[in-house]
Design an enzyme around this catalytic site. Sequence first.
Site, PDB file in Angstrom:
ATOM      1  CE  LYS A  12      -3.924  -2.059   2.423  1.00 22.74           C
ATOM      2  NZ  LYS A  12      -4.722  -2.053   3.735  1.00 22.74           N
ATOM      3  CE1 TYR A  52      -9.410  -3.058   1.100  1.00 22.29           C
ATOM      4  CE2 TYR A  52      -8.811  -1.072   0.325  1.00 22.29           C
ATOM      5  CZ  TYR A  52      -8.324  -2.035   0.835  1.00 22.29           C
ATOM      6  OH  TYR A  52      -7.221  -2.312   0.844  1.00 22.29           O
ATOM      7  CG  PHE A  60     -12.958   3.386   7.711  1.00 27.44           C
ATOM      8  CD1 PHE A  60     -12.690   2.466   6.821  1.00 27.44           C
ATOM      9  CD2 PHE A  60     -13.860   2.814   8.881  1.00 27.44           C
ATOM     10  CE1 PHE A  60     -12.926   1.442   6.847  1.00 27.44           C
ATOM     11  CE2 PHE A  60     -13.900   1.464   8.917  1.00 27.44           C
ATOM     12  CZ  PHE A  60     -13.555   0.465   7.931  1.00 27.44           C
ATOM     13  CG  ASN A 115      -3.571  -1.970   7.316  1.00 29.25           C
ATOM     14  OD1 ASN A 115      -3.282  -1.764   6.204  1.00 29.25           O
ATOM     15  ND2 ASN A 115      -4.566  -2.701   7.669  1.00 29.25           N
ATOM     16  CG  HIS A 118      -5.679  -6.240  -0.193  1.00 29.28           C
ATOM     17  ND1 HIS A 118      -6.692  -6.317   0.586  1.00 29.28           N
ATOM     18  CD2 HIS A 118      -5.557  -7.074  -1.145  1.00 29.28           C
ATOM     19  CE1 HIS A 118      -7.385  -7.243  -0.037  1.00 29.28           C
ATOM     20  NE2 HIS A 118      -6.879  -7.814  -1.063  1.00 29.28           N
ATOM     21  CD  GLU A 129      -8.909  -9.799  -3.047  1.00 27.26           C
ATOM     22  OE1 GLU A 129      -7.866 -10.106  -2.858  1.00 27.26           O
ATOM     23  OE2 GLU A 129      -9.740  -9.146  -2.167  1.00 27.26           O
TER      24      GLU A 129
HETATM   25  P1  DAT Z   1      -7.883  -6.416   5.827  1.00 26.52           P
HETATM   26  O1  DAT Z   1      -7.076  -5.310   5.175  1.00 26.52           O
HETATM   27  O2  DAT Z   1      -7.202  -7.094   7.090  1.00 26.52           O
HETATM   28  O3  DAT Z   1      -8.442  -7.555   5.077  1.00 26.52           O
HETATM   29  P2  DAT Z   1     -10.676  -5.321   5.959  1.00 26.52           P
HETATM   30  O4  DAT Z   1     -10.903  -5.873   4.760  1.00 26.52           O
HETATM   31  O5  DAT Z   1     -11.540  -5.409   7.118  1.00 26.52           O
HETATM   32  O6  DAT Z   1      -9.018  -5.757   6.580  1.00 26.52           O
HETATM   33  O7  DAT Z   1     -10.352  -4.005   5.619  1.00 26.52           O
HETATM   34  C1  DAT Z   1      -9.603  -3.195   4.473  1.00 26.52           C
HETATM   35  C2  DAT Z   1      -8.987  -1.967   4.923  1.00 26.52           C
HETATM   36  O8  DAT Z   1      -9.425  -0.937   5.339  1.00 26.52           O
HETATM   37  C3  DAT Z   1      -7.925  -2.382   6.148  1.00 26.52           C
HETATM   38  O9  DAT Z   1      -6.741  -2.816   5.773  1.00 26.52           O
HETATM   39  C4  DAT Z   1      -7.615  -0.941   6.641  1.00 26.52           C
HETATM   40  C5  DAT Z   1      -8.849  -0.203   6.523  1.00 26.52           C
HETATM   41  N1  DAT Z   1      -9.738  -0.113   7.709  1.00 26.52           N
HETATM   42  C6  DAT Z   1     -10.366  -1.301   8.211  1.00 26.52           C
HETATM   43  N2  DAT Z   1     -10.948  -1.054   9.334  1.00 26.52           N
HETATM   44  C7  DAT Z   1     -10.632   0.425   9.669  1.00 26.52           C
HETATM   45  C8  DAT Z   1     -11.236   1.266  10.364  1.00 26.52           C
HETATM   46  N3  DAT Z   1     -11.890   0.948  11.516  1.00 26.52           N
HETATM   47  N4  DAT Z   1     -10.564   2.453  10.358  1.00 26.52           N
HETATM   48  C9  DAT Z   1      -9.935   3.002   9.099  1.00 26.52           C
HETATM   49  N5  DAT Z   1      -9.549   2.231   8.268  1.00 26.52           N
HETATM   50  C10 DAT Z   1     -10.074   0.944   8.384  1.00 26.52           C
HETATM   51 MG    MG Z   2      -9.679  -7.393   3.548  1.00 29.65          MG
END
Ligand code: DAT
Ligand code: MG
Length: 155
Positions: A12, A52, A60, A115, A118, A129
Amino acid sequence: MANIERSLVLIKPDAVQRELVGEVLGRFEKKGLKLVALKFTSIDEATLEEHYGHLKDKPFFGDLKKFMMQTPVVAMVWEGLGVVDEVRKIVGSTNPREADAGTIRADLSMNVPSNMVHASDSLESAAIEIKRFFDDVELFSYEKLTDRFHFGEGI
Ligand code: DAT
Ligand code: MG
């Protein structure tokens, strides 16, 4: 061979900005996963809305899209035994402050959405994907000298 899977990984914008692309890529290489596709690419808003889609109603979501468009990302496909789960293990939990030490997110980041990485969360989403980011001709099948250690009987 049984259980050989492919997973999509994106490095990212926070990792690109912080000059940690090589560090992140190296962690997958060192584990014994096989790189079968790699490119540096920008993601447009429409692609992010698909990618997403499960988060589109979250407060967010707008910030997440903005973050993901700050720089190009490194898109990769890794292949290996049970690789979807293995990659998620190496990446760690979504919130870097809850991720286990030793994972990319725990070791190298502190916050969401920045973070670092992905990673596909299931075989089904990996298939979708990979198609989202790569054409068939960009995916390579090839033999590596280490295949017998990482893919075969391990000897
Ligand atoms: P992952 O990336 O572990 O699969 P996800 O699919 O639930 O997690 O979310 C995708 C991304 O969205 C995640 O890497 C970072 C962002 N994200 C998730 N929860 C968030 C939050 N509470 N506030 C801000 N960004 C968030
Ligand atoms: Mg995810």
